[in-house]
Design a protein around this motif. Structure first.
Motif, PDB file in Angstrom:
ATOM      1  N   LEU A 174       1.099  -1.496   0.209  1.00  0.00           N
ATOM      2  CA  LEU A 174       0.245  -0.380  -0.269  1.00  0.00           C
ATOM      3  C   LEU A 174       0.673   1.291  -0.458  1.00  0.00           C
ATOM      4  N   TYR A 175       1.823   1.014   0.736  1.00  0.00           N
ATOM      5  CA  TYR A 175       2.940   2.644   1.094  1.00  0.00           C
ATOM      6  C   TYR A 175       3.514   2.656  -0.946  1.00  0.00           C
ATOM      7  N   THR A 176       3.980   1.283  -1.297  1.00  0.00           N
ATOM      8  CA  THR A 176       4.845   1.889  -2.746  1.00  0.00           C
ATOM      9  C   THR A 176       3.793   2.989  -3.531  1.00  0.00           C
ATOM     10  N   LEU A 177       2.209   1.522  -3.130  1.00  0.00           N
ATOM     11  CA  LEU A 177       1.231   1.715  -4.763  1.00  0.00           C
ATOM     12  C   LEU A 177       0.682   3.404  -4.681  1.00  0.00           C
ATOM     13  N   LEU A 178       0.580   3.809  -2.799  1.00  0.00           N
ATOM     14  CA  LEU A 178       0.132   5.270  -2.814  1.00  0.00           C
ATOM     15  C   LEU A 178       1.316   5.866  -3.155  1.00  0.00           C
ATOM     16  N   GLY A 179       3.013   5.425  -3.569  1.00  0.00           N
ATOM     17  CA  GLY A 179       3.242   6.810  -3.741  1.00  0.00           C
ATOM     18  C   GLY A 179       3.234   6.287  -5.891  1.00  0.00           C
ATOM     19  N   SER A 180       3.172   5.764  -6.167  1.00  0.00           N
ATOM     20  CA  SER A 180       2.883   5.084  -7.003  1.00  0.00           C
ATOM     21  C   SER A 180       1.614   5.579  -7.987  1.00  0.00           C
ATOM     22  N   VAL A 181       0.782   5.807  -7.050  1.00  0.00           N
ATOM     23  CA  VAL A 181      -0.471   6.088  -7.941  1.00  0.00           C
ATOM     24  C   VAL A 181      -0.288   7.780  -9.092  1.00  0.00           C
ATOM     25  N   LEU A 182       0.819   8.635  -7.611  1.00  0.00           N
ATOM     26  CA  LEU A 182       0.844  10.213  -7.953  1.00  0.00           C
ATOM     27  C   LEU A 182       1.335  10.320  -8.828  1.00  0.00           C
ATOM     28  N   MET A 183       2.961   9.403  -9.010  1.00  0.00           N
ATOM     29  CA  MET A 183       3.028   9.378  -9.765  1.00  0.00           C
ATOM     30  C   MET A 183       2.601   9.106 -11.516  1.00  0.00           C
ATOM     31  N   LEU A 184       1.843   8.395 -11.213  1.00  0.00           N
ATOM     32  CA  LEU A 184       0.894   7.759 -12.524  1.00  0.00           C
ATOM     33  C   LEU A 184       0.037   9.317 -13.032  1.00  0.00           C
ATOM     34  N   LEU A 185      -0.524   9.718 -12.059  1.00  0.00           N
ATOM     35  CA  LEU A 185      -1.318  11.362 -12.443  1.00  0.00           C
ATOM     36  C   LEU A 185       0.083  12.820 -13.202  1.00  0.00           C
ATOM     37  N   ALA A 186       1.425  12.534 -12.757  1.00  0.00           N
ATOM     38  CA  ALA A 186       1.977  13.250 -13.341  1.00  0.00           C
ATOM     39  C   ALA A 186       2.689  12.520 -15.027  1.00  0.00           C
ATOM     40  N   LEU A 187       2.260  11.265 -15.162  1.00  0.00           N
ATOM     41  CA  LEU A 187       2.563  10.647 -16.189  1.00  0.00           C
ATOM     42  C   LEU A 187       1.545  10.765 -16.807  1.00  0.00           C
ATOM     43  N   LEU A 188       0.518  10.974 -16.511  1.00  0.00           N
ATOM     44  CA  LEU A 188      -0.986  11.398 -17.616  1.00  0.00           C
ATOM     45  C   LEU A 188      -0.469  12.678 -17.804  1.00  0.00           C
ATOM     46  N   TYR A 189      -0.348  13.291 -16.866  1.00  0.00           N
ATOM     47  CA  TYR A 189      -0.058  14.789 -18.076  1.00  0.00           C
ATOM     48  C   TYR A 189       0.911  14.788 -18.483  1.00  0.00           C
ATOM     49  N   LEU A 190       1.904  14.244 -18.687  1.00  0.00           N
ATOM     50  CA  LEU A 190       3.229  13.918 -19.489  1.00  0.00           C
ATOM     51  C   LEU A 190       2.534  13.494 -20.487  1.00  0.00           C
ATOM     52  N   TRP A 191       1.639  12.497 -20.654  1.00  0.00           N
ATOM     53  CA  TRP A 191       1.683  12.030 -21.569  1.00  0.00           C
ATOM     54  C   TRP A 191       0.337  12.825 -22.967  1.00  0.00           C
TER      55      TRP A 191
END
Lengths: 504, 475
Positions: A174-191
């Protein structure tokens, strides 16, 4: 086609899955299945390792470009492709992953007695995810592997771990997932702003400074948890203590490098302004991590927890090195990552050797082991010294370079890192003294057997590697010199452009 | 008169009547034969849908376009798979009466009418044709108090929702003077404000439809009905009707009320946020796995509605692809839940799965695939479903939706992981593991499981189809 003449990176990535499929298809008597699973997993990982040596041999040291590149259409309408390749920053991590996997499988040979087949499958899937993550040159592809690592790791800790394994597995996930999903949003923005997720193309895409701050923190949320940086490191000691030996080894050896690799691959080149702006923050967190976790390590009674905290401290040195933005610092960080990958893996294996015999991780359960297990004591001492950063062993080179790099930026940061090294010597030597020396107070220890041939087979390559990295670091440094120079150059150019824009 | 356009629906309805007749005649049990015939009819309808030309028919009541085609295929597939799940379960629970597949067939016809509705009257007709059979099959286990309760609850609340919808429709008709979607769109496209009555009517229509997709705040019936209804019925509820209802909601909002997006957007945003939050937090404490799936489905609808809330091509494409993946994940999960039996008796607590990893590794692995997929962990299909709606939300600048979406997905990962934990980390209970599954269920599990695994390899054609469907509705 690439320098190897065939799609080597895809082969390295997906060959373990073939091994996993073979293991899953074996039917029959439980003991036979278990033995078959062990051998199939070992051979698969050895074949992968031998294949990965092609990367070592054919890698062109003179260029910062991506090599062994493979490209396939995947989602052309979205600008997402299957794009694999390595440069000097990632190539050695692939080798580290492929080298540690057979070692881990050997280390689990007898330690894992239940559900052997499932364990080996999980481990091979884990290898796929690790190699794929380091070779992915597309952000979506990277994210898939980056997150996919969690599935096998969750199962490895949860099924084969120790008493509090469920808690540790959930915390890790859960710790790692929580961090990663925020990166996912940034990834979507970049995308959608760049129209592509191809990493080399994203390097060329200029991101406005205001957006860089947000993206930087989204990336930080993900990578800081993975590294792990203080104060989000608390999942790591739990995960290490509860994981089986092989799980700890791969966690310390490879998974901890994913965060730092993320900084190098994404934060630095794509967000130069924000990286420069927030470098002091990273320095502060890293120095706290180095000193605080070293002090915490001093107070530990559990061997694995002690080494886990020392890992946080070492990774603090790595993040300092990355954010110095100079060649020494970044090369030092990369070298420390590799050295830590070898040395802390070996330390966890050393702990595993004792645990297999006595089923205790408490330091107090041991003492005077050097008299009973001389061979083991020698190996353990070598890795203790390496962890302390003794010249001639692997860690010294990396940490020295980081401190040199940090000194050029801010002497206080260098001082903090150096303090960590001193404290590191204190807790590691203390650990070694309490386990290996002293009177043998417990009679049950006298029956312990020294290293078996299988265990020698595990340690010998790691010993050789540690000494090689310490004595002749150039053979490793030369891999990333060009890439690091390219990274630094690009970073400075981007900062220069930003300053110019601000000046006008 | 181009009634041939509606051939799939007509064929389904006729098949329903014929199967109903044929089912009555023989003296013996015709459950199996009727189910097979119904599945055949559904597949036939799917073929007809694939060959359907585009256009409007039946005096503008009916429309066929890429969107309706996509959603109909999903609904038909979901209904057919749902019936496969019922085959063995109903026989064992003595529910093997031939009315079951026939009712499901009529409900599916209702779904098709909903998806193709081009008039508020057609909407209502389709919705009722869907709902009435569903009320009956929710209470199909009539000697079981919980099943009867589920049926009654569903009926009373469903009737209320139908009333709301009808009231809204009458308001819209009163102020706009028509119920046809195309003419409604013309009326509202003019500049100048819309009468307040239309807005009130619109809100009532949306409320009625939100009830059907079981989004917050009209979700209350879902946990009770899902828990009480026989498991294959729950599987059916969670798959096909949900797809049809979401499709209908999208068509109604983007078609006639497309120019009033400013009026309904907040409602959908709130429903989406509420559903994601409730789906994540309320499921954490559940012990009954069907109840957990009910909350999980509320959460999933929240994600799907995110695609609608952003009102864009990308959002609608995300919604279409999300419904496809959601439907297949759900059917796969339910194929395992339907097969949960211990010594012949159906069980449905989460603890009943304990130790499945040791006793039946294959089934446990598939369940793990579905759980990780539902949690949205790559490389499984569920991740891509979330990816495309999040992408649309980020593109539209709906940061609140996106941030809440990813955070609730972490919370919901907790309870999906808990099922994996129970299967793999806990020991099997003393009375032994679960009974072996049946070939039919195993086949459904494996097919949907493989889809979840390999979707990442070649998603392009499905994405293209979803994109065409989205373009048809917005273009």
């Amino acid at each position: 086609m690439n320098a190897a003449g065939f799609p080597i990176l895809s082969l390295l990535t997906f060959l373990p899955l073939v091994g996993a499929a073979i293991i899953l298809s074996v039917r029959g008597d439980a003991a036979v299945v278990a033995q078959n699973a062990r051998w199939t997993a070992l051979w698969t990982s050895l074949v992968v390792f031998v294949l990965s040596l092609i990367l070592w041999a054919r890698f062109d040291h003179g260029t910062a470009d991506f090599q062994f590149v493979e490209r396939l259409e995947w989602l052309p309408a979205f600008g997402v492709g299957y794009h694999m390749g390595v440069d000097g920053i990632s190539v050695l991590f692939i080798l580290l992953s492929t080298a540690l996997t057979p070692i881990c499988i050997l280390a689990s040979w007898e330690a894992i007695g239940t559900r052997v087949r499932e364990f080996m499958v999980a481990f091979l899937v884990l290898e796929t995810m690790m190699v794929g993550m380091f070779s992915a040159l597309d952000f979506v592809l990277f994210y898939i592997f980056f997150e996919g690592v969690l599935i096998p790791m969750f199962l490895i800790i949860g099924v084969w771990g120790h008493d509090r394994r469920v808690y540790a597995a959930f915390k890790l996930f859960l710790y790692t997932l929580l961090g990663s999903v925020l990166m996912l949003l940034a990834l979507l923005y970049l995308w959608y702003t760049a129209g592509t997720t191809d990493i080399p193309e994203l390097f060329r895409h200029r991101i406005p400074a205001a957006a860089q701050t947000w993206i930087f923190f989204a990336f930080l949320a993900s990578f800081a948890v993975k590294v792990p940086m203080w104060p989000v490191h608390t999942w790591l000691p739990d995960a290490h203590v509860e994981a089986p030996t092989a799980g700890s080894v791969i966690l310390a050896g490879v998974l901890l490098k994913m965060g730092a690799y993320g900084f190098l691959r994404f934060s630095l080149p794509m967000l130069p302004d924000a990286s420069a702006t927030f470098a002091p923050l990273i320095f502060a967190l890293s120095v706290i991590a180095v000193i605080y976790t070293s002090l915490v390590a001093l107070a530990q009674d559990n061997m694995k927890k002690l080494i886990a905290y020392s890992s946080v401290a070492h990774m603090g040195i790595v993040t300092i090195g990355i954010f110095t933005f100079n060649a020494q610092g970044i090369s030092g960080a990369l070298f420390t990552m590799l050295a830590h990958g070898v040395v802390s893996s070996a330390l966890f294996l050393c702990v595993g050797v004792l645990y297999d015999r006595r089923h205790s991780l408490e330091i107090a359960s041991y003492g005077g082991v050097a008299k009973i297990m001389p061979g083991y004591a020698l190996v353990f001492m070598l890795f203790t010294m390496a962890s302390v950063g003794l010249p001639g062993t692997a860690n010294f080179v990396g940490e020295f370079l980081v401190i040199v790099g940090a000194w050029r930026v801010n002497p206080w940061v260098a001082l903090g890192a150096a303090t960590g090294m001193i404290l590191g010597a204190a807790y590691m030597l203390l650990l070694y003294r309490r386990i290996a020396f002293g009177r043998i107070t417990r009679d049950d220890l006298r029956a312990l057997l020294d290293l078996s041939p299988r265990e020698y087979a595990i340690f010998v390559p790691l010993v050789l590697l540690t000494l090689w990295m310490g004595v002749y670091p150039q053979s490793f440094l030369s891999f990333f010199t060009a890439s690091v120079a390219g990274l630094v150059e690009r970073h400075e150019a981007a900062l220069g452009a930003a300053r110019l824009a601000a000046g006008m | 008169m181009n009634w041939t356009l509606a051939l799939p629906e007509i064929a389904l309805a006729c098949a329903g009547l014929v199967i109903l007749l044929v089912g009555v005649i023989p003296g013996r049990n015709t459950f199996f034969g009727c189910t097979m015939a119904v599945i055949g009819a559904l597949l036939l309808a799917a073929v007809l849908v694939l060959g359907q030309p585009e256009g409007t028919a039946l005096g503008g009541l009916y429309v066929a376009d890429a969107f309706s085609g996509f959603m109909k295929i999903l609904a038909l597939l979901g209904a057919a798979l749902g019936l496969v799940l019922a085959l063995d379960f109903n026989r064992r629970e003595s529910l093997d009466r031939f009315e079951f597949p026939v009712l499901a067939l009529f409900a599916t016809t209702g779904m098709m009418v909903m998806v193709s509705a081009n008039d508020l009257m057609a909407v209502y007709m389709g919705l009722e044709l869907l709902s009435l059979p569903l009320y009956v099959i929710a209470a199909f286990d009539r000697d079981n108090g919980r099943s009867a309760e589920a049926g009654l609850k569903y009926f009373v609340l469903g009737a209320l929702a139908s009333g709301l919808l009808l009231y809204g429709v009458s308001l819209v008709y009163g102020f706009a003077g028509t119920t046809n979607f195309d003419r409604l769109a013309d009326v509202f496209s003019g500049n100048g404000g819309v009468p307040a009555g239309v807005v009130v009517g619109l809100v009532f229509v949306v409320a009625g439809l939100i009830f059907k997709v079981s989004a917050v705040p009209f979700h209350m019936w879902t946990p009770d009905v899902y828990e009480g209804a026989p498991t294959p019925v729950t599987a059916f509820f969670a798959a096909a009707p949900k797809v049809a209802a979401v499709a209908l909601l999208a068509r109604v909002l983007l078609g006639p009320f497309g120019d009033l997006a400013a009026q309904w957007q907040q409602v959908i945003i709130l429903a989406s946020l509420g559903s994601m939050l409730l789906g994540a937090f309320a499921a954490v404490g559940q012990r009954n796995i069907k109840r957990l799936m009910a909350y999980s489905s509320i959460g999933h609808v929240g994600y799907a509605l995110m695609g609608l809330a952003v009102v864009s091509d990308e959002g609608l494409r995300g919604l279409a692809i999300y419904m496809l993946i959601y439907m297949l994940m759900n059917i796969g999960t339910f194929a395992i839940l339907v097969g949960m039996r211990r010594r012949g008796r159906a069980v449905e607590r989460i603890e009943d799965l304990a130790g499945l990893g040791g006793t039946d590794l294959g089934r446990a692995l598939w369940m793990t695939v579905f759980m990780f997929s539902m949690a949205g962990i790559p490389p499984l299909a569920g991740f891509f479903g979330k990816l495309y709606v999040f992408l649309a939300a980020v593109q539209g600048g709906f940061w609140t939706l996106a941030v809440v979406g990813v955070l609730t997905s972490v919370v919901s990962a907790y309870y999906y992981l808990r099922i994996v934990k129970v299967m793999f980390f806990d020991e099997a209970p003393a009375e032994g593991g679960l009974d072996a599954t049946t070939p039919g269920l195993a086949a459904v599990t494996a097919t949907t499981g493989i889809f979840n695994l390999v979707f990442c390899l070649y998603p392009a054609p499905l994405l293209l189809a979803a994109g065409l469907a989205a373009a048809a509705l917005l273009g």
